[in-house]
Motif scaffolding. Sequence first.
Motif, PDB file in Angstrom:
ATOM      1  N   ARG A   1      -0.055 -11.788   6.570  1.00  0.00           N
ATOM      2  CA  ARG A   1      -1.059 -11.355   7.555  1.00  0.00           C
ATOM      3  C   ARG A   1      -1.017 -12.291   8.747  1.00  0.00           C
ATOM      4  O   ARG A   1      -1.307 -13.482   8.605  1.00  0.00           O
ATOM      5  CB  ARG A   1      -2.463 -11.393   6.943  1.00  0.00           C
ATOM      6  CG  ARG A   1      -2.608 -10.571   5.651  1.00  0.00           C
ATOM      7  CD  ARG A   1      -2.910  -9.135   5.965  1.00  0.00           C
ATOM      8  NE  ARG A   1      -2.784  -8.263   4.819  1.00  0.00           N
ATOM      9  CZ  ARG A   1      -3.812  -7.657   4.215  1.00  0.00           C
ATOM     10  NH1 ARG A   1      -5.048  -7.872   4.619  1.00  0.00           N
ATOM     11  NH2 ARG A   1      -3.591  -6.831   3.221  1.00  0.00           N
TER      12      ARG A   1
ATOM     13  N   SER B   1     -10.268  -5.239  -2.349  1.00  0.00           N
ATOM     14  CA  SER B   1     -10.745  -3.954  -1.837  1.00  0.00           C
ATOM     15  C   SER B   1      -9.841  -2.852  -2.336  1.00  0.00           C
ATOM     16  O   SER B   1      -8.667  -3.070  -2.654  1.00  0.00           O
ATOM     17  CB  SER B   1     -10.910  -3.949  -0.322  1.00  0.00           C
ATOM     18  OG  SER B   1      -9.769  -4.410   0.286  1.00  0.00           O
TER      19      SER B   1
ATOM     20  N   ARG C   1      -7.711   7.536  -2.696  1.00  0.00           N
ATOM     21  CA  ARG C   1      -6.868   7.761  -1.526  1.00  0.00           C
ATOM     22  C   ARG C   1      -6.860   9.220  -1.106  1.00  0.00           C
ATOM     23  O   ARG C   1      -7.109  10.122  -1.917  1.00  0.00           O
ATOM     24  CB  ARG C   1      -5.416   7.367  -1.824  1.00  0.00           C
ATOM     25  CG  ARG C   1      -5.228   6.151  -2.681  1.00  0.00           C
ATOM     26  CD  ARG C   1      -5.765   4.905  -2.043  1.00  0.00           C
ATOM     27  NE  ARG C   1      -5.300   3.720  -2.793  1.00  0.00           N
ATOM     28  CZ  ARG C   1      -5.690   2.495  -2.535  1.00  0.00           C
ATOM     29  NH1 ARG C   1      -6.561   2.239  -1.581  1.00  0.00           N
ATOM     30  NH2 ARG C   1      -5.221   1.484  -3.243  1.00  0.00           N
TER      31      ARG C   1
ATOM     32  N   GLN D   1       0.789  -1.235   0.000  1.00  0.00           N
ATOM     33  CA  GLN D   1       0.000   0.000   0.000  1.00  0.00           C
ATOM     34  C   GLN D   1       0.826   1.293   0.000  1.00  0.00           C
ATOM     35  O   GLN D   1       0.705   2.130  -0.879  1.00  0.00           O
ATOM     36  CB  GLN D   1      -0.947  -0.011   1.214  1.00  0.00           C
ATOM     37  CG  GLN D   1      -1.878   1.174   1.268  1.00  0.00           C
ATOM     38  CD  GLN D   1      -2.835   1.202   0.084  1.00  0.00           C
ATOM     39  OE1 GLN D   1      -3.303   0.151  -0.368  1.00  0.00           O
ATOM     40  NE2 GLN D   1      -3.110   2.376  -0.442  1.00  0.00           N
TER      41      GLN D   1
ATOM     42  N   LYS E   1       3.131   1.656  -3.102  1.00  0.00           N
ATOM     43  CA  LYS E   1       2.491   1.931  -4.395  1.00  0.00           C
ATOM     44  C   LYS E   1       1.992   3.375  -4.419  1.00  0.00           C
ATOM     45  O   LYS E   1       2.018   4.024  -5.461  1.00  0.00           O
ATOM     46  CB  LYS E   1       1.429   0.886  -4.763  1.00  0.00           C
ATOM     47  CG  LYS E   1       0.260   0.711  -3.831  1.00  0.00           C
ATOM     48  CD  LYS E   1      -0.679  -0.403  -4.333  1.00  0.00           C
ATOM     49  CE  LYS E   1      -1.941  -0.482  -3.491  1.00  0.00           C
ATOM     50  NZ  LYS E   1      -2.998  -1.279  -4.070  1.00  0.00           N
TER      51      LYS E   1
ATOM     52  N   GLU F   1      -2.975 -13.096  10.888  1.00  0.00           N
ATOM     53  CA  GLU F   1      -4.335 -13.270  11.392  1.00  0.00           C
ATOM     54  C   GLU F   1      -4.456 -14.642  12.038  1.00  0.00           C
ATOM     55  O   GLU F   1      -3.934 -15.610  11.520  1.00  0.00           O
ATOM     56  CB  GLU F   1      -5.330 -13.148  10.228  1.00  0.00           C
ATOM     57  CG  GLU F   1      -5.462 -11.722   9.744  1.00  0.00           C
ATOM     58  CD  GLU F   1      -6.021 -11.626   8.325  1.00  0.00           C
ATOM     59  OE1 GLU F   1      -6.108 -12.666   7.650  1.00  0.00           O
ATOM     60  OE2 GLU F   1      -6.348 -10.501   7.914  1.00  0.00           O
TER      61      GLU F   1
ATOM     62  N   LEU G   1      -5.411 -17.154   4.689  1.00  0.00           N
ATOM     63  CA  LEU G   1      -4.095 -17.753   4.876  1.00  0.00           C
ATOM     64  C   LEU G   1      -3.190 -16.659   5.422  1.00  0.00           C
ATOM     65  O   LEU G   1      -3.545 -15.473   5.386  1.00  0.00           O
ATOM     66  CB  LEU G   1      -3.549 -18.293   3.553  1.00  0.00           C
ATOM     67  CG  LEU G   1      -4.191 -19.580   3.020  1.00  0.00           C
ATOM     68  CD1 LEU G   1      -3.628 -19.916   1.646  1.00  0.00           C
ATOM     69  CD2 LEU G   1      -3.978 -20.746   3.973  1.00  0.00           C
TER      70      LEU G   1
ATOM     71  N   GLU H   1     -15.162 -11.872  -0.327  1.00  0.00           N
ATOM     72  CA  GLU H   1     -14.514 -10.619  -0.727  1.00  0.00           C
ATOM     73  C   GLU H   1     -13.241 -10.974  -1.476  1.00  0.00           C
ATOM     74  O   GLU H   1     -12.388 -11.689  -0.964  1.00  0.00           O
ATOM     75  CB  GLU H   1     -14.169  -9.803   0.527  1.00  0.00           C
ATOM     76  CG  GLU H   1     -13.419  -8.519   0.219  1.00  0.00           C
ATOM     77  CD  GLU H   1     -12.510  -8.082   1.359  1.00  0.00           C
ATOM     78  OE1 GLU H   1     -12.964  -7.995   2.511  1.00  0.00           O
ATOM     79  OE2 GLU H   1     -11.316  -7.854   1.070  1.00  0.00           O
ATOM     80  N   ILE H   2     -13.108 -10.470  -2.705  1.00  0.00           N
ATOM     81  CA  ILE H   2     -11.891 -10.808  -3.444  1.00  0.00           C
ATOM     82  C   ILE H   2     -10.958  -9.618  -3.632  1.00  0.00           C
ATOM     83  O   ILE H   2      -9.783  -9.779  -3.922  1.00  0.00           O
ATOM     84  CB  ILE H   2     -12.176 -11.516  -4.795  1.00  0.00           C
ATOM     85  CG1 ILE H   2     -12.959 -10.634  -5.747  1.00  0.00           C
ATOM     86  CG2 ILE H   2     -12.890 -12.823  -4.577  1.00  0.00           C
ATOM     87  CD1 ILE H   2     -12.966 -11.219  -7.169  1.00  0.00           C
TER      88      ILE H   2
HETATM   89  P1  AMO Z   1      -7.203  -5.921   1.946  1.00  0.00           P
HETATM   90  O1  AMO Z   1      -6.604  -6.041   3.299  1.00  0.00           O
HETATM   91  O2  AMO Z   1      -8.691  -5.931   1.874  1.00  0.00           O
HETATM   92  O3  AMO Z   1      -6.745  -4.556   1.250  1.00  0.00           O
HETATM   93  O4  AMO Z   1      -6.629  -7.055   1.017  1.00  0.00           O
HETATM   94  C1  AMO Z   1      -6.935  -7.104  -0.353  1.00  0.00           C
HETATM   95  C2  AMO Z   1      -7.339  -8.495  -0.808  1.00  0.00           C
HETATM   96  O5  AMO Z   1      -6.294  -9.414  -0.496  1.00  0.00           O
HETATM   97  C3  AMO Z   1      -6.854 -10.674  -0.150  1.00  0.00           C
HETATM   98  N1  AMO Z   1      -6.469 -11.026   1.231  1.00  0.00           N
HETATM   99  C4  AMO Z   1      -6.428 -12.273   1.719  1.00  0.00           C
HETATM  100  N2  AMO Z   1      -6.689 -13.453   1.149  1.00  0.00           N
HETATM  101  C5  AMO Z   1      -6.559 -14.547   1.905  1.00  0.00           C
HETATM  102  N3  AMO Z   1      -6.150 -14.549   3.205  1.00  0.00           N
HETATM  103  C6  AMO Z   1      -5.872 -13.379   3.819  1.00  0.00           C
HETATM  104  N4  AMO Z   1      -5.464 -13.386   5.092  1.00  0.00           N
HETATM  105  C7  AMO Z   1      -6.000 -12.169   3.069  1.00  0.00           C
HETATM  106  N5  AMO Z   1      -5.810 -10.870   3.355  1.00  0.00           N
HETATM  107  C8  AMO Z   1      -6.093 -10.192   2.219  1.00  0.00           C
HETATM  108  C9  AMO Z   1      -8.358 -10.535  -0.240  1.00  0.00           C
HETATM  109  C10 AMO Z   1      -8.556  -9.055  -0.087  1.00  0.00           C
HETATM  110  O6  AMO Z   1      -9.754  -8.611  -0.687  1.00  0.00           O
HETATM  111  N6  AMO Z   1      -4.089  -2.149   0.791  1.00  0.00           N
HETATM  112  C11 AMO Z   1      -5.414  -2.701   0.551  1.00  0.00           C
HETATM  113  C12 AMO Z   1      -5.734  -2.762  -0.931  1.00  0.00           C
HETATM  114  C13 AMO Z   1      -5.908  -1.407  -1.555  1.00  0.00           C
HETATM  115  O7  AMO Z   1      -6.697  -0.592  -1.039  1.00  0.00           O
HETATM  116  O8  AMO Z   1      -5.275  -1.174  -2.591  1.00  0.00           O
HETATM  117  C14 AMO Z   1      -5.484  -4.080   1.167  1.00  0.00           C
HETATM  118  O9  AMO Z   1      -4.498  -4.724   1.452  1.00  0.00           O
HETATM  119  O10 AMO Z   1      -8.756 -10.970  -1.530  1.00  0.00           O
END
Ligand code: AMO
Length: 439
Positions: free
Chosen positions: A221, A365, A369, A199, A202, A223, A231, A362-363
């Motif tokens: 992540r 976001s 900006r 982020q 870019k 998480e 993942l 969700e695929i």
């Molecule tokens: P975000 O955190 O929503 O946005 O991530 C963008 C997309 O990345 C994928 N994704 C994941 N897929 C699987 N497991 C995960 N733990 C995981 N985390 C994210 C998803 C998600 O929609 N910086 C912003 C993007 C932007 O605004 O340009 C961002 O990272 O498909």
Amino acid sequence: MSDSLEKWKRTHYSKEVNQDINGETVTLMGWIHEIRDLGGIIFILLRDRDGIIQVTAPSKKISTDFFKEIRKLKKEAVIAIKGSVQKSSKAPGGVEIIPDALKLLNEAKLPLPLDITEKVKAEIDTRLDARFLDLRKPTVSAIFKIKSRMLHSVRLFLEREGFIEVNTPKLVASATEGGTELFPITYFEREAFLGQSPQLYKQMMMSAGFDKVYEIAPIFRAEEHDTLRHLNEVISVDIEASFLDHEDVMNILERLVSTVLEEVQDNCETELKLLERDLFVPETPFERIDYDEVVDIVNSKGTLMRYGEDLSRAAEKAMGEFMDGYHFITGWPSDIKPFYVMPSDENPKKSYAFDLMYKDLEISSGARRVHKYDLLVERIKKQGLNPESFERYLAAFEYGIPPHAGWGLGSERFTMCITGVNNIRETVLFPRDRRRLTP
Ligand code: AMO
């Protein structure tokens, strides 16, 4: 039987052998998928990267010694076979190979940890533990051939649209997507983190005057989630573009999705068939639903969702029942979106952020900006973060950065949409989740 290739070279992959080359001598290489000994005749199913072909060895047509050698072969051994192509109405694919010579290049330890012919199904953990074997299954490798083609099409599309590919660091000093999901690492005498998202970089490339950039790279992540959709390491397709707003980049995203699906459909017929997947190519533009409407819909379906909350899993499911295909959720509340997201001009409580959904998944976001320094600092503080930790990023906003927008698309989640698999682990060669760090 020699275990060395010597001067042997593969002349054909199995899929290239057909009735047009009836009578020709070919050299094939691969694994013994199955071997059936019927006494006077032995059938081998030879599997290579691209498919399976039948090798037929009738005792009457080949020497006794050679027949005996063939009889000794076992499952998953690596062989090279020279033989002639013969039309056959009974063989799968309408052709078989009558062997002239064979090399046993390597043998496989038996019993195998899992059945590659898939007659016996294995649990996902068993499969992932022996992933190199699992990946030999045609239905499993098909997912990765599709993912490869998808990423190739994504690149082609973005290049055609004038984007420049960039590579940004994955060893970073601060969070971008909210502080809780970082993997800390030791960076010499300091603490550092694995990058959650490109982020900030870019966006800095917009100040650098690159106008349109993209990156396809891992994001990390930390998480705790143990779900079928999360993942800890995934490949994100990220774009950022100057002099464009959220509507413009949503337009790029929906055209990308539809173009890529069409190209996958055209180029991965065999793989989609193996997965019994009827791919549907959506028309653009995709439907846009405002967050306010989402709250109403979710509540009307009997799932509680308060205004200002992110979508819970239950809320996503409720929406998924209502919306069948690809659609955007727009107009998200500013407070639940990261600091870099631009609040709406008319109502700053709402923002120019959007999510792209496929059914209940969700695929992607993205957002328009914040490109004004003061507002950015204010939003960083408001989210409880320290602007000093973002000093080098913030500097890019002091010397003339254009208005810009972008998005991140999860390549694994997109692969799930394309292939129809429901566990994200299926879309990664060697997945990293809460419990798994090997292989
Ligand atoms: P975000 O955190 O929503 O946005 O991530 C963008 C997309 O990345 C994928 N994704 C994941 N897929 C699987 N497991 C995960 N733990 C995981 N985390 C994210 C998803 C998600 O929609 N910086 C912003 C993007 C932007 O605004 O340009 C961002 O990272 O498909």
